[in-house]
Write a protein that holds these residues in place. Structure first.
Motif: not given
Length: 271
Positions: A97-116
């Motif tokens: 759901d964190d990516l929901r508003e990034l439609d159309g963008l080339a996204t680098i997902a930064l996994c920097e928490t335990a949950a991430g």
């Protein structure tokens, strides 16, 4: 693995310092204009204005926005829409759901928490995600810890586990992974060791926080002439060997051939 659109040295630049934008891009393979940690919250409106007013090469710009669900995140995306920049880094990515508003963008997902870190496999296959990156300090903070490194400068086991987990999640999805920053700016020897390990392990790039780190990272990712010549010789022999063969005293099979191809790719060769 999908092709990585930039070179190996990505340089963070505070988005509220537009005087540094062009210099940072000139020094690095791509610049990460940072609207998050590098900017005091009170300065973020001015940083967004500077972002909109900038005119850098959009193919070499990544914008780090603030985490999803925050007021700053929405304002960042509104500013980003007024620019030609279409590569975005999402910090503290934890859920699809964190990516929901990034439609159309080339996204680098930064996994920097335990949950991430635990969500990295799911994030890696989400639409629009082009790479994963990990972060050590926010990870340890999310666990209630105080430091990602031991007194000798080496990463603690939990940080090493997260680094490996994010790299594996990216690789399983056919995506590149970006290694995190080395905070000790003057420790170029330590940075070189980590960058050399990163490229040997399969990372596509390393993020930098200072221009003085760029050449150290590039040197680590760039194979030397002897390594390139050896890889080319090995691949030439593989074309006629027709199976497992001996090369300079070593047994060569499929994985070793793949390693040689990686060396040539990094050196800018085809094959």
């Amino acid at each position: 693995m999908s092709g990585f659109p930039w070179g190996p040295a990505l340089l963070f630049c505070p988005a509220d310092r537009p005087d540094r934008y062009a210099k940072a891009l000139e020094r690095a393979d791509a610049v990460i204009l940072d609207l998050e940690d590098a900017v005091d919250p009170a300065n973020r409106p001015a940083a967004r204005e500077a972002l909109v007013a900038s005119s850098l090469d959009p193919d070499r710009v990544i914008v780090r926005v603030n985490p999803g669900g925050t007021d700053d995140h929405a304002a960042d995306l509104a500013a980003l829409a007024a620019t030609p920049y279409r590569a975005v880094m999402l910090p503290k990515a934890e859920r699809l759901d964190d990516l929901r508003e990034l439609d159309g963008l080339a996204t680098i997902a930064l996994c920097e928490t335990a949950a991430g870190v635990l969500a990295a496999p799911a994030l890696a296959v989400a639409p629009g995600v082009i790479a994963l990156m990990w972060g050590a300090e926010d990870l340890v903070a999310s666990l209630g810890g105080t430091s990602s490194r031991r007194p000798d400068g080496a990463y603690r086991d939990v940080a090493l586990h997260a680094r490996s987990a994010v790299l594996l999640a990216a690789g399983a999805a056919g995506l590149p992974a970006i290694d995190t920053v080395h905070l000790d700016i003057d420790d170029l020897a330590g940075l070189a060791d980590e960058a050399e390990d990163a490229v040997a392990s399969g990372f596509a790039a390393t993020a930098c926080i200072h221009p003085g780190q760029v050449e150290t990272v590039r040197a680590a990712y760039r194979p030397g002439g002897a390594a390139v010549a050896e890889a080319a010789e090995l691949l030439a022999m593989a074309e006629t060997a027709g199976g497992v063969f001996r090369f300079r005293g070593r047994m060569v099979d499929g994985p070793v051939i793949a390693h040689a191809r990686s060396v040539l790719r990094r050196a800018g060769h085809s094959g």
